[in-house]
Design a protein around this motif. Sequence first.
Motif, PDB file in Angstrom:
ATOM      1  N   LEU B  74       1.528  15.978   5.720  1.00 10.77           N
ATOM      2  CA  LEU B  74       1.307  14.676   5.087  1.00 10.77           C
ATOM      3  C   LEU B  74       2.321  13.670   5.635  1.00 10.77           C
ATOM      4  O   LEU B  74       3.418  14.053   6.047  1.00 10.77           O
ATOM      5  CB  LEU B  74       1.454  14.807   3.564  1.00 10.77           C
ATOM      6  N   GLN B  93      -1.643   8.034   0.694  1.00 17.63           N
ATOM      7  CA  GLN B  93      -1.856   9.369   1.291  1.00 17.63           C
ATOM      8  C   GLN B  93      -3.348   9.687   1.338  1.00 17.63           C
ATOM      9  O   GLN B  93      -3.854  10.194   2.337  1.00 17.63           O
ATOM     10  CB  GLN B  93      -1.149  10.458   0.476  1.00 17.63           C
ATOM     11  N   ILE B 120      -3.266  14.412  -4.614  1.00 15.04           N
ATOM     12  CA  ILE B 120      -4.116  13.777  -3.605  1.00 15.04           C
ATOM     13  C   ILE B 120      -5.562  14.235  -3.802  1.00 15.04           C
ATOM     14  O   ILE B 120      -6.496  13.435  -3.751  1.00 15.04           O
ATOM     15  CB  ILE B 120      -3.616  14.118  -2.185  1.00 15.04           C
TER      16      ILE B 120
END
Lengths: 292, 300
Positions: B74, B93, B120
């Motif tokens: 990430l 993200q 996420i």
Amino acid sequence: MTAENWKSSGTFYSILNKNIFVIDEGTSKDVLVILHGYPTSSFDYIKVLPELSKHYRVIIHDHLGFGFSDKPDSFTYSLIDQADFALQLWHKMGLKEVTILAHDYGTSVAKEILARKNHNLIPIKIKRIYLCNSSMRLEHLHLRNMDQLLKDKKLGRYIARLTSNGFRKIKNKLSKNNLNPEIHSEYDLKKVWDNLNSDEGKKEIHLLSNFINERYTFWHRWTEALKESKIPIKIVWEKSDPVAIKEIAIVLATENINDNLEWLENSRHYSILDSPKYWMKLVFKINDIKMF
Amino acid sequence: METLLKNDTFISSLDWKRKGSLVPVYNKNIFTIDTGGDHENCIVILHGYLSSSYDYHKVIPELSKNNRVIIHDLIGFGLSDKLENKYFTIIDQSDYVLELWDILGLNNFTLIAHNYGNLITQEILARKNHGTTNIEIKNILFCNGSVPVNHTNYLDKHTFYTDEDSKKMVSMLTSFGIYKKIMREFFYDESKITEEELYEMWTLLEYNNGREIINFIYNYVRERKIFWNRWTSALKDTTVPIDLVWGKEQDLTDDCMINLKGAKNTPYNIYWIEKSGHFPMLESPKEWILFVLKGQLINT
């Protein structure tokens, strides 16, 4: 026009199982979608709608939790959720290309939509974006302190209950601050306040005012969105606005200002409510309006 | 499976770097490992906070025998681009993750998420439910990690955990000595993680000044509160099958489970991994793989 008349001139769309109140006026192929401010509703645009709808097909919806749209059931709805609802509504209405006009709370929703557009994640075409500071000067006359209190985790819910006299306060402040006295009857402030009160709106207002936290959390995401924008953006701002000025100063202070950003200083405090004619001249360059 | 014995699986961060490549997404480079190429089934992994794809070095070789496995670092972690001095949120993200998957042409896969990756995943589910993304996900496996804390239920207990968490995380970043001490606390059996592995993880954390900017990502704790409703509704409304693969010996588990049980309509399986802490993929790779494959099988 009263709030009830306003209600009957619009329709309801069911978006993600929530009823969203939508005003859809005008026959132009040029679509203008409006994201209203906090803590008001589509009713803010009553004075500019007749003229705007000659130039655009104007679509205004009440954000979830505001005006005639459904009020959330004791949950927090974020600006990100509001962006999802707006996108889903426009999709459902079959809009392919739009111009966006947004006021304060709505500008955050608009910036989130812009961020996703910059990231190529949404199909809708955006022709131009207008970002304006406040729909009325209510926010920094009264609600700025209010926001601070409502934002408070523990106090917020009690404060909301205590403000049944808030209406009187707002009215007093408006009359003291050189605003056109006509607006009291025409804008029907009481109706707006009742609306806020209705459907336990008062109870929920502190949950919706959570957006102040979001503005900090997404500060960089949204200023980046402005800086990277390939869509022309007009920012209408007041130097004397204590809320917007910091945000704008920071963007102005950054080195590479995007050519697509245009700054329009609203030095005379024109607003859609007490000086709609001048406001439209300033923002949309619409001249020769015979309105009143 | 015999290769999963300790030391045989050790790989340095340099060698790890050779396994993947940098994929440009928007204005950043994302380190991506795409292995097990021509298999029909596809597994995509989102790693946790203060970690990287390296967490999965013990399990990827086995998983990729029958699956195409994609894992990326990430933004702000591992070998991906780190940040400038700017806040980077779960929403950001998610934008990058969705665009990366789009670039790689991924659709209809098994998604495994851990810790920060769970959030996420929930954001992506929210967008799926709201019709703002077209991605198809076959099934989801959540590993240990936080589920959004209900802020109307914000008891002292929760504040205590969040405070403890943040204290731990801040002090973890001060030096390798403290980092390894705290990392070991996340394990049920400290001997399951070696000094050299911890050192490689620390190296990845420090890579490209990553340690300096990590605080700009930490605001996810605030986001957890802001998006409590959005993210629990995402779990409640989704039609994607969800299972949990959970190391049993971990604090906060109760809390997460209560939230999930309250939120989820459809029945789901919980695969408990006994004698395993916060990082079951590192501590009990064998069991972890078995459960992941089981979860994948049940839902296809």
